[in-house]
Scaffold this motif. Structure first.
Motif, PDB file in Angstrom:
ATOM      1  N   ALA A   7      -1.675  -5.184 -21.763  1.00  0.00           N
ATOM      2  CA  ALA A   7      -0.769  -4.194 -21.190  1.00  0.00           C
ATOM      3  C   ALA A   7      -1.194  -3.842 -19.770  1.00  0.00           C
ATOM      4  CB  ALA A   7      -0.731  -2.939 -22.065  1.00  0.00           C
ATOM      5  N   GLN A   8      -2.515  -3.661 -19.569  1.00  0.00           N
ATOM      6  CA  GLN A   8      -3.015  -3.342 -18.228  1.00  0.00           C
ATOM      7  C   GLN A   8      -2.791  -4.504 -17.271  1.00  0.00           C
ATOM      8  OE1 GLN A   8      -7.100  -2.258 -18.641  1.00  0.00           O
ATOM      9  NE2 GLN A   8      -6.648  -0.126 -19.177  1.00  0.00           N
ATOM     10  N   VAL A   9      -3.062  -5.705 -17.771  1.00  0.00           N
ATOM     11  CA  VAL A   9      -2.867  -6.889 -16.929  1.00  0.00           C
ATOM     12  C   VAL A   9      -1.392  -7.019 -16.575  1.00  0.00           C
ATOM     13  CG1 VAL A   9      -2.945  -9.421 -16.924  1.00  0.00           C
ATOM     14  CG2 VAL A   9      -4.906  -8.095 -17.734  1.00  0.00           C
ATOM     15  N   ALA A  10      -0.534  -6.777 -17.548  1.00  0.00           N
ATOM     16  CA  ALA A  10       0.903  -6.879 -17.281  1.00  0.00           C
ATOM     17  C   ALA A  10       1.324  -5.853 -16.241  1.00  0.00           C
ATOM     18  CB  ALA A  10       1.684  -6.683 -18.579  1.00  0.00           C
ATOM     19  N   THR A  11       0.824  -4.636 -16.396  1.00  0.00           N
ATOM     20  CA  THR A  11       1.174  -3.590 -15.459  1.00  0.00           C
ATOM     21  C   THR A  11       0.672  -3.934 -14.069  1.00  0.00           C
ATOM     22  OG1 THR A  11       1.037  -1.965 -17.220  1.00  0.00           O
ATOM     23  CG2 THR A  11       1.027  -1.123 -15.001  1.00  0.00           C
ATOM     24  N   LEU A  12      -0.591  -4.358 -13.984  1.00  0.00           N
ATOM     25  CA  LEU A  12      -1.166  -4.733 -12.698  1.00  0.00           C
ATOM     26  C   LEU A  12      -0.419  -5.929 -12.091  1.00  0.00           C
ATOM     27  CD1 LEU A  12      -4.989  -4.377 -13.352  1.00  0.00           C
ATOM     28  CD2 LEU A  12      -3.557  -2.926 -11.918  1.00  0.00           C
ATOM     29  N   SER A  13      -0.071  -6.869 -12.916  1.00  0.00           N
ATOM     30  CA  SER A  13       0.637  -8.050 -12.426  1.00  0.00           C
ATOM     31  C   SER A  13       1.989  -7.662 -11.833  1.00  0.00           C
ATOM     32  CB  SER A  13       0.870  -9.055 -13.549  1.00  0.00           C
ATOM     33  OG  SER A  13      -0.349  -9.511 -14.025  1.00  0.00           O
ATOM     34  N   VAL A  14       2.663  -6.760 -12.540  1.00  0.00           N
ATOM     35  CA  VAL A  14       3.977  -6.329 -12.054  1.00  0.00           C
ATOM     36  C   VAL A  14       3.804  -5.599 -10.734  1.00  0.00           C
ATOM     37  CG1 VAL A  14       5.908  -4.762 -12.519  1.00  0.00           C
ATOM     38  CG2 VAL A  14       5.034  -6.248 -14.329  1.00  0.00           C
ATOM     39  N   GLN A  15       2.772  -4.764 -10.673  1.00  0.00           N
ATOM     40  CA  GLN A  15       2.572  -4.020  -9.420  1.00  0.00           C
ATOM     41  C   GLN A  15       2.218  -4.973  -8.274  1.00  0.00           C
ATOM     42  OE1 GLN A  15      -0.455  -1.155 -10.313  1.00  0.00           O
ATOM     43  NE2 GLN A  15       0.952   0.232 -11.400  1.00  0.00           N
ATOM     44  N   ILE A  16       1.339  -5.918  -8.584  1.00  0.00           N
ATOM     45  CA  ILE A  16       0.969  -6.889  -7.546  1.00  0.00           C
ATOM     46  C   ILE A  16       2.195  -7.711  -7.138  1.00  0.00           C
ATOM     47  CG2 ILE A  16      -0.388  -8.966  -7.082  1.00  0.00           C
ATOM     48  CD1 ILE A  16      -2.597  -7.726  -8.832  1.00  0.00           C
ATOM     49  N   ALA A  17       2.925  -8.166  -8.130  1.00  0.00           N
ATOM     50  CA  ALA A  17       4.103  -8.978  -7.829  1.00  0.00           C
ATOM     51  C   ALA A  17       5.112  -8.172  -7.037  1.00  0.00           C
ATOM     52  CB  ALA A  17       4.724  -9.489  -9.118  1.00  0.00           C
ATOM     53  N   THR A  18       5.242  -6.903  -7.360  1.00  0.00           N
ATOM     54  CA  THR A  18       6.184  -6.061  -6.650  1.00  0.00           C
ATOM     55  C   THR A  18       5.757  -5.920  -5.205  1.00  0.00           C
ATOM     56  OG1 THR A  18       6.569  -4.817  -8.674  1.00  0.00           O
ATOM     57  CG2 THR A  18       7.285  -3.802  -6.653  1.00  0.00           C
ATOM     58  N   LYS A  19       4.491  -5.731  -4.986  1.00  0.00           N
ATOM     59  CA  LYS A  19       4.015  -5.581  -3.635  1.00  0.00           C
ATOM     60  C   LYS A  19       4.119  -6.902  -2.881  1.00  0.00           C
ATOM     61  CE  LYS A  19       0.900  -1.752  -4.309  1.00  0.00           C
ATOM     62  NZ  LYS A  19      -0.427  -1.269  -4.256  1.00  0.00           N
TER      63      LYS A  19
END
Length: 175
Positions: A137-149
């Motif tokens: 879940a944390q990796v997914a959240t971080l990935s989405v944030q990174i991808a968004t940025k």
């Protein structure tokens, strides 16, 4: 007569015994023997017989008591032997029961430790799954944030879910 006179003189010189005195003495002696036999010898012999019977009875009683004592001694020895055997059997039974109880306790302890081990393994597996899920879940959240940025654009909810699912599959395959 002279002979007769000579005989009487001899008799007189001996002590002057005559036939009548002798007959009276013999008769008196016979009466005395009869009286002794009736009143003294009979009761004396009865007393002696009673004493003999009493002694014989005492000897018989003593023999019987000795035989009874020997029998009682044998019975006591047999009973003592039986008691010792019974005590030995009780000790052996107690040892066997102790060994069986020891085995039962060891088996119960082994079963308990196996249950605890299995429970601990299950707890570890559950915690591991929770940790992996939390990490995912944390990796997914971080990935989405990174991808968004990185992309700097908004991703739709459907695209985000698809991206997360793909990423989770990749992370699951790596492990």
């Amino acid at each position: 007569m002279q002979l007769l006179e000579g005989g009487l003189i001899i008799q007189a010189s001996i002590g002057g015994l005559n036939g009548g005195d002798m007959a009276f003495a013999i008769f008196s002696f016979a009466v005395l023997l009869w009286l002794l036999r009736k009143f003294a010898w009979g009761p004396l012999m009865n007393k002696m017989e009673e004493r003999e019977n009493h002694i014989a009875n005492e000897i018989d009683t003593a023999e019987k008591n000795r035989a009874d004592a020997e029998k009682a001694s044998r019975e006591a020895n047999e009973q003592l032997k039986a008691t010792r055997q019974e005590a030995q059997q009780i000790i052996e039974d107690a040892k066997k029961a102790g060994q069986q109880q020891e085995k039962a306790i060891i088996e119960a302890a082994n079963e308990a430790s196996a249950r605890i081990k299995k429970s601990a393994e299950e707890d570890i597996a559950r915690e591991k799954e929770k940790a992996v899920e939390a990490l995912q879940a944390q990796v997914a959240t971080l990935s989405v944030q990174i991808a968004t940025k990185v992309i700097e654009k908004e991703i739709s909810v459907e695209d985000q879910e698809q991206l997360i699912s793909e990423y989770i599959k990749e992370v699951g395959e790596e492990q």
